[in-house]
Design a protein around this motif. Structure first.
Motif, PDB file in Angstrom:
ATOM      1  N   GLN A  51       5.016  11.161   0.920  1.00 30.15           N
ATOM      2  CA  GLN A  51       6.310  10.112   0.337  1.00 30.15           C
ATOM      3  C   GLN A  51       5.895   8.891   0.919  1.00 30.15           C
ATOM      4  O   GLN A  51       6.191   8.855   2.140  1.00 30.15           O
ATOM      5  N   PRO A  52       6.141   7.690   0.274  1.00 28.27           N
ATOM      6  CA  PRO A  52       6.034   6.573   0.876  1.00 28.27           C
ATOM      7  C   PRO A  52       6.970   6.204   1.421  1.00 28.27           C
ATOM      8  O   PRO A  52       8.079   6.493   1.316  1.00 28.27           O
ATOM      9  N   LYS A  53       7.180   5.470   2.817  1.00 24.85           N
ATOM     10  CA  LYS A  53       8.513   5.066   3.410  1.00 24.85           C
ATOM     11  C   LYS A  53       9.169   3.950   2.799  1.00 24.85           C
ATOM     12  O   LYS A  53      10.391   3.773   2.911  1.00 24.85           O
ATOM     13  N   ARG A  54       8.531   2.902   2.122  1.00 29.84           N
ATOM     14  CA  ARG A  54       8.804   1.708   1.368  1.00 29.84           C
ATOM     15  C   ARG A  54       8.463   1.882  -0.122  1.00 29.84           C
ATOM     16  O   ARG A  54       7.243   2.461  -0.229  1.00 29.84           O
ATOM     17  N   ARG A  55       9.267   1.560  -1.183  1.00 30.41           N
ATOM     18  CA  ARG A  55       9.038   1.539  -2.167  1.00 30.41           C
ATOM     19  C   ARG A  55       8.402   0.291  -2.883  1.00 30.41           C
ATOM     20  O   ARG A  55       8.228  -0.003  -4.068  1.00 30.41           O
ATOM     21  N   ASP A  56       8.303  -0.898  -1.860  1.00 31.82           N
ATOM     22  CA  ASP A  56       8.032  -2.170  -2.473  1.00 31.82           C
ATOM     23  C   ASP A  56       6.452  -2.565  -2.181  1.00 31.82           C
ATOM     24  O   ASP A  56       6.448  -3.716  -2.176  1.00 31.82           O
ATOM     25  N   ARG A  57       5.924  -1.430  -1.537  1.00 34.75           N
ATOM     26  CA  ARG A  57       4.594  -1.807  -1.385  1.00 34.75           C
ATOM     27  C   ARG A  57       3.579  -0.795  -2.148  1.00 34.75           C
ATOM     28  O   ARG A  57       4.094   0.380  -2.445  1.00 34.75           O
TER      29      ARG A  57
ATOM     30  N   GLU B 263      -1.709  -1.550  -0.773  1.00 38.58           N
ATOM     31  CA  GLU B 263      -1.235  -2.357   0.518  1.00 38.58           C
ATOM     32  C   GLU B 263      -1.139  -1.489   1.673  1.00 38.58           C
ATOM     33  O   GLU B 263      -1.185  -2.147   2.685  1.00 38.58           O
ATOM     34  N   ARG B 264      -0.349  -0.374   1.438  1.00 44.13           N
ATOM     35  CA  ARG B 264      -0.339   0.641   2.682  1.00 44.13           C
ATOM     36  C   ARG B 264      -1.705   0.813   3.597  1.00 44.13           C
ATOM     37  O   ARG B 264      -1.687   0.804   4.534  1.00 44.13           O
TER      38      ARG B 264
END
Length: 420
Positions: A16-22, A26-27
């Protein structure tokens, strides 16, 4: 055309991504950029030894410049720029100390466990050795990049024994990008991909690598005096460079054609007539490099667009089209550096190969005590001698030029009798 699927963005171990704005890509870029393996490239050979001159490029600065070139070219074609930049940043991450010279020595060391290849080592680092992510069963999965990013790094998506007919060949044979014990993750990366075909992003990375390498290493060679503009004006010198280029980068090419292409390229008005280290000639040299990069990238972009049209292109929608003329020009520029720099440094290169071979012998003789902690654990888990040898190869490949010399000195001192 021009889109990335859920499968392209998938990771070998779902997370699960830690942030949803990337975005996923980009990660990926951030993970490679912050990796220890990328940082180590700052002390690994590009052409000249790191530390020999604070102006000269290292393997890291080359990778950063390759990333800028690849990002711009990929974006112009419709590729995700972060994805292409990730591939460019990671393309040399598997290089051992002393560059291709160390690669050749390590290939000799690793013969009993399947050989050594920098491209295959890159996949191994990204999916196993670089500490970041772990599977539920406790095994390391490296940076756990997306399928599309890993595919874009795979310049040679086959094992050594599966190299296709016509694959380029070097001093250690045809290059390859997969070790036998990394076949599982490679199969996952290549799921659904056409056999032996590179995705468009990998082709962009490969051309950006050639462009950055040919142009910037030439710049370095000119600045430190290995290459003189006046010598390149001599037809005899140009023929010698053409012979080197043909041997190393475009075998089978007619020498007369190469000489003609070389003479015409050098006749372009943006070539300085001399270099003396002043601000004006430094600026003229920088104008030369930027113009050459533009020449090579625009030629590829225009040729690709003529074949595939104006829409966004990604993954397996298209192949990058590089005109023959620009491929030969690029090979000739690489030939200049090879002819005037590599040949003159052969004695030092021989010492580097000897150091790697001795380091491997001493490290094997004292393993696991001679290994760093993370490799010591892998040694104890290895099921057989071949796997243990691979751990030693992984350890040596992780070293920089500087740390390889220091490691060698430390093991040599430990072998001396007391009081010697």
């Amino acid at each position: 055309m021009g889109s990335y699927s859920e499968a392209d963005r998938a990771r070998w171990v779902p997370e699960q991504p830690k942030r949803r704005d990337r975005t996923a890509f980009e990660r990926d870029r951030a993970r490679v950029l912050h990796s220890a393996a990328l940082r180590r490239l700052a002390a690994k050979t590009q052409v000249a030894d790191p530390g020999s001159d604070d102006f000269l490029r290292t393997r890291l600065t080359h990778s950063l410049e390759c990333a800028q070139v690849g990002r711009e070219l990929g974006k112009s074609l419709g590729c995700d720029p972060d994805l292409v930049e990730t591939a460019c940043l990671a393309h040399d991450i598997g290089h051992p100390p002393f560059g291709h010279n160390g690669e050749s020595a390590l290939n000799t060391v690793a013969e009993r466990c399947g050989g050594f290849e920098g491209n295959a080592q890159s996949l191994r680092i990204l999916t196993r050795l670089e500490p970041k992510s772990f599977a539920p069963d406790g095994r390391s999965v490296g940076l756990n990049l997306t399928r599309a990013s890993l595919d874009a790094v795979m310049k040679y998506p086959w094992r050594r024994q599966d190299a296709p007919t016509g694959a380029p060949s070097g001093g250690s044979g045809a290059p390859y990008g997969i070790y036998d014990d990394d076949i599982e993750v490679a199969a996952w990366v290549r799921q659904g991909a056409p056999k032996d075909r590179l995705c468009l992003e990998a082709q962009v990375m490969d051309w950006a690598d050639d462009v950055a390498y040919s142009v910037h290493d030439l710049e370095d060679a000119l600045v430190v005096g290995h290459v003189d503009f006046a010598r390149l004006a001599d037809p005899t010198e140009r023929r010698a460079v053409a012979e080197t280029a043909a041997k190393l980068y475009c075998p089978g090419t007619d020498l007369t054609e190469l000489e003609e292409v070389f003479a015409e390229l050098l006749a372009e008005p943006y070539w300085p007539d001399h270099f003396d280290g002043t601000l004006r000639t430094l600026a003229a040299l920088k104008n030369l490099t930027s113009t050459l990069i533009g020449r090579f990238c625009l030629a590829a972009e225009d040729a690709t667009r003529r074949r595939y049209g104006p829409g966004p292109l990604t993954r397996y929608d298209a192949d990058l089209v590089v005109p023959r003329r620009q491929r030969l020009e690029c090979a000739l520029l690489k030939g200049v550096t090879a002819h005037y720099v590599w040949i003159s440094h052969e004695a030092n290169r021989a010492r580097q190969r000897e150091l790697i071979l001795e380091l491997a012998d001493w490290m094997l003789a004292g393993a696991p005590g001679t290994l760093e902690p993370q490799f010591r654990v892998a040694w104890h888990r290895a099921p057989d001698d071949a796997a243990r040898l691979r751990v030693v190869v992984d350890q040596i490949a992780s070293l920089t030029d500087t740390s390889a010399v220091a490691f060698h000195a430390r093991l040599r001192a430990a072998r001396r009798p007391a009081g010697a």
